[in-house]
Design a protein around this motif. Structure first.
Motif, PDB file in Angstrom:
ATOM      1  N   ALA B 278       0.948  -1.376  -0.097  1.00 48.28           N
ATOM      2  CA  ALA B 278      -0.275   0.152  -0.180  1.00 48.28           C
ATOM      3  C   ALA B 278       0.653   1.510   0.050  1.00 48.28           C
ATOM      4  CB  ALA B 278      -0.737  -0.434   1.307  1.00 48.28           C
ATOM      5  N   PRO B 279       0.380   2.040  -0.942  1.00 49.51           N
ATOM      6  CA  PRO B 279       0.993   3.754  -0.968  1.00 49.51           C
ATOM      7  C   PRO B 279       1.478   3.976   0.731  1.00 49.51           C
ATOM      8  CG  PRO B 279      -0.617   3.645  -2.280  1.00 49.51           C
ATOM      9  CD  PRO B 279      -1.310   2.410  -1.388  1.00 49.51           C
ATOM     10  N   LEU B 280       2.344   4.208   1.075  1.00 46.82           N
ATOM     11  CA  LEU B 280       2.641   5.311   2.738  1.00 46.82           C
ATOM     12  C   LEU B 280       3.045   6.521   2.831  1.00 46.82           C
ATOM     13  CD1 LEU B 280       5.756   2.295   4.021  1.00 46.82           C
ATOM     14  CD2 LEU B 280       3.012   2.308   3.705  1.00 46.82           C
ATOM     15  N   ALA B 281       2.115   6.810   3.584  1.00 44.48           N
ATOM     16  CA  ALA B 281       2.099   8.182   4.288  1.00 44.48           C
ATOM     17  C   ALA B 281       2.776   8.704   5.230  1.00 44.48           C
ATOM     18  CB  ALA B 281       0.919   8.844   3.959  1.00 44.48           C
ATOM     19  N   PHE B 282       3.598  10.288   5.466  1.00 45.68           N
ATOM     20  CA  PHE B 282       4.272  10.464   6.554  1.00 45.68           C
ATOM     21  C   PHE B 282       3.364  11.977   7.453  1.00 45.68           C
ATOM     22  CE2 PHE B 282       7.388   7.151   6.512  1.00 45.68           C
ATOM     23  CZ  PHE B 282       7.817   6.772   5.202  1.00 45.68           C
ATOM     24  N   VAL B 283       3.707  11.678   8.179  1.00 40.24           N
ATOM     25  CA  VAL B 283       3.146  13.008   8.839  1.00 40.24           C
ATOM     26  C   VAL B 283       3.825  14.282   8.190  1.00 40.24           C
ATOM     27  CG1 VAL B 283       2.708  14.604  11.189  1.00 40.24           C
ATOM     28  CG2 VAL B 283       1.953  11.620  10.842  1.00 40.24           C
ATOM     29  N   GLY B 284       2.632  15.070   7.788  1.00 43.20           N
ATOM     30  CA  GLY B 284       3.190  16.265   7.215  1.00 43.20           C
ATOM     31  C   GLY B 284       3.971  15.900   5.815  1.00 43.20           C
ATOM     32  N   GLN B 285       3.714  15.098   5.311  1.00 42.39           N
ATOM     33  CA  GLN B 285       3.845  14.611   3.898  1.00 42.39           C
ATOM     34  C   GLN B 285       3.403  16.096   2.987  1.00 42.39           C
ATOM     35  OE1 GLN B 285       3.759  10.951   2.529  1.00 42.39           O
ATOM     36  NE2 GLN B 285       5.496  10.808   1.033  1.00 42.39           N
ATOM     37  N   ALA B 286       3.377  16.321   1.723  1.00 38.19           N
ATOM     38  CA  ALA B 286       2.308  16.828   0.548  1.00 38.19           C
ATOM     39  C   ALA B 286       1.717  15.821   0.607  1.00 38.19           C
ATOM     40  CB  ALA B 286       3.264  17.858   0.209  1.00 38.19           C
ATOM     41  N   THR B 287      -0.222  15.941   0.403  1.00 38.74           N
ATOM     42  CA  THR B 287      -0.535  15.192  -0.133  1.00 38.74           C
ATOM     43  C   THR B 287      -0.410  15.042  -1.225  1.00 38.74           C
ATOM     44  OG1 THR B 287      -1.580  16.783  -0.460  1.00 38.74           O
ATOM     45  CG2 THR B 287      -2.319  15.797   1.641  1.00 38.74           C
ATOM     46  N   SER B 288      -0.030  16.085  -2.507  1.00 43.25           N
ATOM     47  CA  SER B 288       0.481  15.752  -3.605  1.00 43.25           C
ATOM     48  C   SER B 288       1.267  14.052  -3.438  1.00 43.25           C
ATOM     49  CB  SER B 288       0.950  17.005  -4.157  1.00 43.25           C
ATOM     50  OG  SER B 288       1.444  17.303  -3.442  1.00 43.25           O
ATOM     51  N   GLU B 289       1.706  14.400  -3.060  1.00 42.03           N
ATOM     52  CA  GLU B 289       3.285  13.077  -3.145  1.00 42.03           C
ATOM     53  C   GLU B 289       2.469  11.811  -3.205  1.00 42.03           C
ATOM     54  OE1 GLU B 289       6.825  15.734  -1.748  1.00 42.03           O
ATOM     55  OE2 GLU B 289       6.445  13.317  -1.009  1.00 42.03           O
ATOM     56  N   ALA B 302      -4.398   5.159   0.745  1.00 44.27           N
ATOM     57  CA  ALA B 302      -3.129   4.891   1.723  1.00 44.27           C
ATOM     58  C   ALA B 302      -2.481   4.944   3.059  1.00 44.27           C
ATOM     59  CB  ALA B 302      -3.003   6.824   1.125  1.00 44.27           C
ATOM     60  N   LEU B 303      -1.948   3.932   3.610  1.00 45.87           N
ATOM     61  CA  LEU B 303      -1.907   3.859   4.837  1.00 45.87           C
ATOM     62  C   LEU B 303      -0.990   4.913   5.721  1.00 45.87           C
ATOM     63  CD1 LEU B 303      -2.371   1.572   7.118  1.00 45.87           C
ATOM     64  CD2 LEU B 303       0.186   0.588   6.538  1.00 45.87           C
ATOM     65  N   LEU B 304      -1.846   5.534   6.560  1.00 49.52           N
ATOM     66  CA  LEU B 304      -0.378   6.811   7.340  1.00 49.52           C
ATOM     67  C   LEU B 304       0.278   5.899   7.859  1.00 49.52           C
ATOM     68  CD1 LEU B 304       0.203   9.857   8.330  1.00 49.52           C
ATOM     69  CD2 LEU B 304      -2.145   9.311   9.936  1.00 49.52           C
ATOM     70  N   VAL B 305       1.617   6.123   8.360  1.00 49.76           N
ATOM     71  CA  VAL B 305       2.631   5.853   9.387  1.00 49.76           C
ATOM     72  C   VAL B 305       3.580   6.745  10.208  1.00 49.76           C
ATOM     73  CG1 VAL B 305       3.057   3.143   7.764  1.00 49.76           C
ATOM     74  CG2 VAL B 305       4.091   5.203   7.697  1.00 49.76           C
ATOM     75  N   ASP B 306       4.174   6.289  11.333  1.00 42.84           N
ATOM     76  CA  ASP B 306       4.955   7.468  11.324  1.00 42.84           C
ATOM     77  C   ASP B 306       6.131   6.872  11.507  1.00 42.84           C
ATOM     78  OD1 ASP B 306       4.844   5.355  15.176  1.00 42.84           O
ATOM     79  OD2 ASP B 306       6.285   4.443  12.854  1.00 42.84           O
ATOM     80  N   SER B 307       6.854   7.526  12.053  1.00 44.53           N
ATOM     81  CA  SER B 307       8.512   7.832  11.524  1.00 44.53           C
ATOM     82  C   SER B 307       8.865   6.548  11.563  1.00 44.53           C
ATOM     83  CB  SER B 307       9.250   8.791  12.243  1.00 44.53           C
ATOM     84  OG  SER B 307       8.909   8.762  13.756  1.00 44.53           O
ATOM     85  N   ASP B 308       8.335   5.491  12.461  1.00 42.50           N
ATOM     86  CA  ASP B 308       9.228   4.111  12.536  1.00 42.50           C
ATOM     87  C   ASP B 308       8.189   2.674  11.640  1.00 42.50           C
ATOM     88  OD1 ASP B 308      10.399   4.598  15.992  1.00 42.50           O
ATOM     89  OD2 ASP B 308      11.437   4.340  14.461  1.00 42.50           O
ATOM     90  N   ARG B 309       7.217   3.878  10.770  1.00 46.97           N
ATOM     91  CA  ARG B 309       6.640   2.940   9.335  1.00 46.97           C
ATOM     92  C   ARG B 309       5.714   1.433  10.430  1.00 46.97           C
ATOM     93  NH1 ARG B 309       9.555   2.457   4.532  1.00 46.97           N
ATOM     94  NH2 ARG B 309       8.003   0.820   3.933  1.00 46.97           N
ATOM     95  N   ARG B 310       5.391   2.862  11.586  1.00 43.65           N
ATOM     96  CA  ARG B 310       4.940   1.768  12.134  1.00 43.65           C
ATOM     97  C   ARG B 310       2.991   2.224  11.824  1.00 43.65           C
ATOM     98  NH1 ARG B 310       7.239   2.338  16.936  1.00 43.65           N
ATOM     99  NH2 ARG B 310       9.000   0.074  17.096  1.00 43.65           N
ATOM    100  N   PRO B 311       1.985   1.869  11.654  1.00 37.48           N
ATOM    101  CA  PRO B 311       0.649   2.066  10.746  1.00 37.48           C
ATOM    102  C   PRO B 311      -0.065   2.758  12.048  1.00 37.48           C
ATOM    103  CG  PRO B 311       1.295  -0.791  10.286  1.00 37.48           C
ATOM    104  CD  PRO B 311       1.860   0.279  11.192  1.00 37.48           C
ATOM    105  N   ILE B 312      -0.362   3.848  11.687  1.00 37.99           N
ATOM    106  CA  ILE B 312      -1.528   4.361  11.906  1.00 37.99           C
ATOM    107  C   ILE B 312      -2.828   4.630  12.339  1.00 37.99           C
ATOM    108  CG2 ILE B 312      -2.089   6.624  12.935  1.00 37.99           C
ATOM    109  CD1 ILE B 312       0.885   7.518  12.879  1.00 37.99           C
ATOM    110  N   GLY B 313      -3.037   4.146  10.917  1.00 37.78           N
ATOM    111  CA  GLY B 313      -3.915   4.319   9.864  1.00 37.78           C
ATOM    112  C   GLY B 313      -4.720   4.732   8.771  1.00 37.78           C
ATOM    113  N   TRP B 314      -5.842   4.530   8.049  1.00 39.48           N
ATOM    114  CA  TRP B 314      -6.108   4.772   6.412  1.00 39.48           C
ATOM    115  C   TRP B 314      -6.325   5.756   6.188  1.00 39.48           C
ATOM    116  CZ3 TRP B 314      -4.392   0.973   3.488  1.00 39.48           C
ATOM    117  CH2 TRP B 314      -4.334  -0.351   3.548  1.00 39.48           C
TER     118      TRP B 314
END
Lengths: 243, 398, 236
Positions: B278-289, B302-314
């Protein structure tokens, strides 16, 4: 009598004399005339049974409905159970003596005193018996439209019979035992043979003890038989005894 | 006469595990025509779990109980290691055999610690050694230390079962007998206990005779499975895979059930499969990316993950309508699966939650891929899966 | 026959004066306080009677229970025999024994002991019967011998029921021991019998007997709590 134990052979002889007393009577030791004999024995036995029956009747009238109702509604558990425990602790001698001294002698008073002693086992056992009746059966009965009265008489009572009868038997034995000292309160029962040694003599005392024991055992057997009769065949294996 | 106990290579600490061999064992009860067990002949290699399974009345419990002579053998013999059980004094034999029953049978009047210490005390261990062993075992079965002083009535069903297992392991027996140990537990706790027990067995490697009426449990737990039919006759003795692929006769086929394909899932782990990305998204990343990544991705969310690549939510459409990826996601990531999970349980979690995709994490909780029901069914029907499983004779946890 | 006027002459108390005793009122507190010590010895005698009888009864019933534990066929006859002792009124029992063992404490103890046998025996058997099957299965399966199983598992778990039986037996024995006076065994009954019309005396003696029964009951409950800590544990 001395405190030293007697030889068995001498003991047997004494029992023989007591039996003699029962059937044929003897010369009274201190007053003139005859004591003992079958007539007197049967008379006192009848009196013993009479006061027992009266007291048990009274106790049943009071305790049985009370136990059934309390058990049905599940109220008053503390009282019902505490009554059973307290009843066991009552010293019969004190009750009879106090009643004689404070209220008066006579059949009525003795009957009431004995009934008081008889109530606790009946009350406790009836209460517990009803509580322990299968809840499913009671629910089904209610669901079929039985009134409270019908539930009690047609379902709870028959199922509670073994435990209730156990309480009745305990009560009866207690009453028979206490009726033995009823002579202290002016009601002459078989206990008189035991208590009035100067009148009946040593043989009379022993005869009285034997008769009382025999009476108690006979009643117990009769009640056991009655219990069997009253217990529905489906319940025959139920065990008893709470009090 | 003391029986010698084998020293097996085994792993970590517990040095002994003995093989168990049934030598033409028959059990006849007086007054009954049919024997309860007929000519049972099988060998359980040291350190393996052998599950005895079958319909009720098939003699599986009888067979198990003959090993510690709580049921006596009529004909034949049973060997633990090299020693016949018939030559051992029953009480001594039982002290060297672990015994776990369905209702546990903990002594209500003794604390957890005292219950576990029962056999060591019978064997005359000193207090210090016993106390150390009790502590070790409670940790092993996953019970907190504070529970040692509690009474069984104060424990939950699952906790009581664990104490039962600890109690059976206390004297480090070479053989363990378990009679439907998880039967009286609720399904959720049961699954957890089964998994933990398998992990435990990976560490201690005992020879275990395990009785159950549940074929699914048999397949999950057993290294080998003995299917018994009425009259105590052995229908088949094989690995779970063989049982599913090659049932010996109609009885075994029926008993295993028509859903053999699904049952195969009990033999696999999530890690055995190729997961989607699944495409990963990090907090603060540009949504366009993130949107760019979503184009043509295997998983259209897109799956939101933290800096350690742990899943936070969809992340939902609404989440992505902002310029920057928010801290929280609209949908929770659940169910979050583990690479180590048994495939059947993973599928059950997916179905239960009703979500289409589930993130899979590794041992550290980092995202490893995404699982979906589609992936599983694709895999089951692929030629690779069919050939792989034919070769599979080992338990998933090896 | 009444000793009341004589007693009043012996003890003149300011508060109640002779009148309370002379009128033989139900309870004269003043006299009670002054003369309490004459009840101490009889009370102690009664305590001894009860303790010895119940202890003996327990010992015998326990031995019988051990015997019957593995021989079920013994239970009905034993219940029958002990039942006979239970049914025979103790007064009759005393006088049946006197030709054999004479008047005195021993006769009283024999009768009182016999009376306790059935209730204690039944309760021990019931307690043992109520031990859950799976606990026994687990115990045997773990390698406990039958003897170890009995002493380490079955009996401890049967304790509550056993002590319940002891409580009933003890309370009953206290009440019955009041009759021991008839057999020459002493006790509070002696006080009642010697002053059969004296109301205050009866009240004191009877009251002491009731209190004694209650005290024994409480003590036994306490012993049960001490011996069965697992019953106090709050379930999960």
């Amino acid at each position: 009598m001395s405190a030293a134990p007697h030889l068995p052979l001498a003991g047997l002889e004494i029992f023989g004399q007591a039996i003699e007393f029962i059937f044929n009577g003897q010369e009274a030791p201190t007053v003139s005339g005859k004591v003992g004999g079958l007539d007197q024995v049967l008379d006192l036995t009848a009196r013993h049974l009479e006061v027992t029956a009266l007291a048990m009747g009274l106790a049943l009238i009071v305790a049985l409905p009370a136990g059934l109702v309390l058990g049905h509604y599940g109220r008053g558990e503390l009282v019902a159970v505490a009554a059973g425990n307290a009843g066991r602790a009552l010293p019969e001698l004190a009750i009879i003596a106090f009643m004689a001294a404070a209220i008066g002698v006579g059949l009525l008073n003795v009957t009431i005193a004995l009934a008081v002693l008889a109530v606790p086992p009946i009350l406790t056992n009836t209460f517990v018996a009803v509580r322990q009746v299968d809840r499913g059966a009671v629910d089904a009965a209610r669901g079929m439209g039985m009134t409270a009265r019908e539930v009690i008489t047609r379902v709870e009572l028959p199922l509670a019979v073994p435990t209730i009868m156990s309480g009745v038997r305990t009560s009866t034995i207690n009453v028979v035992a206490t009726a033995t000292i009823a002579p202290l309160a002016g009601v002459l029962t078989l206990g008189d043979f035991i208590l009035a040694r100067n009148v009946y003599g040593d043989d009379g005392v022993l005869a009285g003890a034997m008769l009382v024991a025999l009476l108690a055992l006979t009643l117990e057997l009769a009640l056991a038989g009655l219990q069997r009769l009253l217990t529905s065949p489906g319940l025959r294996d139920a065990t008893t005894a709470t009090a | 006469m003391a029986g010698p106990v084998q020293h097996d290579g085994g792993s970590s600490g517990a040095a002994k595990a003995a093989a168990v061999r049934y030598d033409h064992v028959t059990k006849r009860y007086p007054g009954q025509e049919e024997p309860a067990l007929t000519d049972l002949d099988l060998e359980v290699p040291a350190g393996e779990i052998c599950v005895l399974v079958g319909p009720s009345g098939c003699g599986k419990t009888t067979a198990m109980r003959m090993v510690n002579r709580t049921v006596e053998i009529t004909e034949g013999d049973i060997f633990v290691g090299d020693t016949s059980v018939r030559e051992r004094e029953p009480a001594r034999l039982r002290r060297e055999t672990g015994y776990v029953i369905q209702q546990v049978g903990l002594f209500p009047h003794r604390t957890v610690a005292d219950n576990v210490a029962t056999v060591p005390q019978l064997l005359g261990w000193d207090a210090k050694r016993t106390a150390a062993r009790v502590e070790e075992l409670l940790a092993l079965v996953g019970l907190e230390r504070e529970l040692a002083g509690r009474y069984p009535a104060q424990l939950s069903g699952g906790q009581q079962q664990r104490v039962g297992v600890a109690r059976a392991l206390a004297a480090d027996p070479p053989v363990m007998l378990m009679d439907e140990p998880f039967g009286a537990i609720d399904p959720i706790t049961r699954e957890r206990l089964q998994n933990e027990f398998l992990r435990l067995q990976g560490e201690i490697r005992k020879t275990i005779l395990f009785v159950t009426h549940d074929i699914d449990e048999a397949i999950k737990m057993g290294d080998r499975v003995a299917v018994l039919k009425a009259g105590g006759r052995l229908a088949q003795y094989a690995t779970p895979a063989e049982l599913l692929m090659d049932p010996a006769d109609e009885f075994v086929e029926d008993f295993v059930g028509a859903d053999r394909a699904l049952k195969r899932l009990a033999l696999m782990r999530v890690s055995d499969i190729d997961l989607w990305k699944a495409p990963l998204a990090f907090v603060g990343q540009a949504t366009s990316e993130v949107r760019a990544k979503l184009n043509g991705a295997e998983v259209p969310h897109a799956l939101l993950v933290d800096s350690d690549r742990r899943p936070i939510g969809w992340l939902s459409e609404r989440d992505l309508s902002a310029d920057v990826v928010p801290e929280r996601a609209d949908s929770p990531p659940d169910p979050v699966l583990d690479l180590d999970d048994v495939m059947r349980d993973a599928l059950a979690d997916l179905l239960r939650s009703g979500t289409q995709y589930a993130p899979v994490t590794d041992a550290e909780g980092r995202i490893a891929g995404v699982l979906s029901v589609e992936i599983i069914s694709e895999f089951l029907n692929s030629p690779r899966a069919l050939s792989e499983e034919h070769a599979a004779t080992e338990r998933p946890h090896d | 026959m009444t000793d009341a006027p004589q007693l009043a002459q012996v003890v003149i108390h300011e508060r109640t004066g002779e009148s309370c005793i002379a009128q033989n009122k139900v309870f004269c507190p003043g006299w009670a306080i002054d003369n309490f010590d004459r009840y101490v010895d009889p009370a102690l005698q009664q305590v001894v009677l009860v303790v010895v009888s119940v202890a003996l009864g327990f010992a015998i019933a326990f031995a019988l229970a051990l015997l019957a534990h593995r021989r079920r066929w013994l239970v009905p006859p034993l219940i029958g025999v002990t039942g006979v002792f239970y049914t025979i009124p103790s007064l009759a029992f005393f006088f049946l024994l006197i030709p054999i063992s004479g008047r005195g404490r021993d006769t009283a103890i024999i009768a009182l002991t016999a009376y306790t046998l059935q209730i204690i025996f039944r309760n021990i058997m019931a307690g043992l019967a109520n031990v859950p099957r799976e606990v026994k299965d687990a115990g045997r399966g773990m390698g406990l011998t039958e003897r170890q199983l009995l002493w380490r598992v079955e009996l401890p778990l049967a304790l509550p029921e056993i002590i319940a039986g002891l409580r009933v037996a003890t309370v009953s024995t206290v009440a019955l021991a009041t009759l021991a006076a008839f057999a020459g065994g002493g006790g509070l009954g002696e006080e009642i019998l010697s002053n059969i019309d004296f109301k205050t005396g009866i009240v004191i003696a009877g009251g002491l007997a009731i209190l004694m029964a209650f005290a024994f009951d409480v003590i036994l409950i306490g012993i049960q709590r001490l011996l069965t800590p697992w019953r106090r544990a709050v379930p999960a």
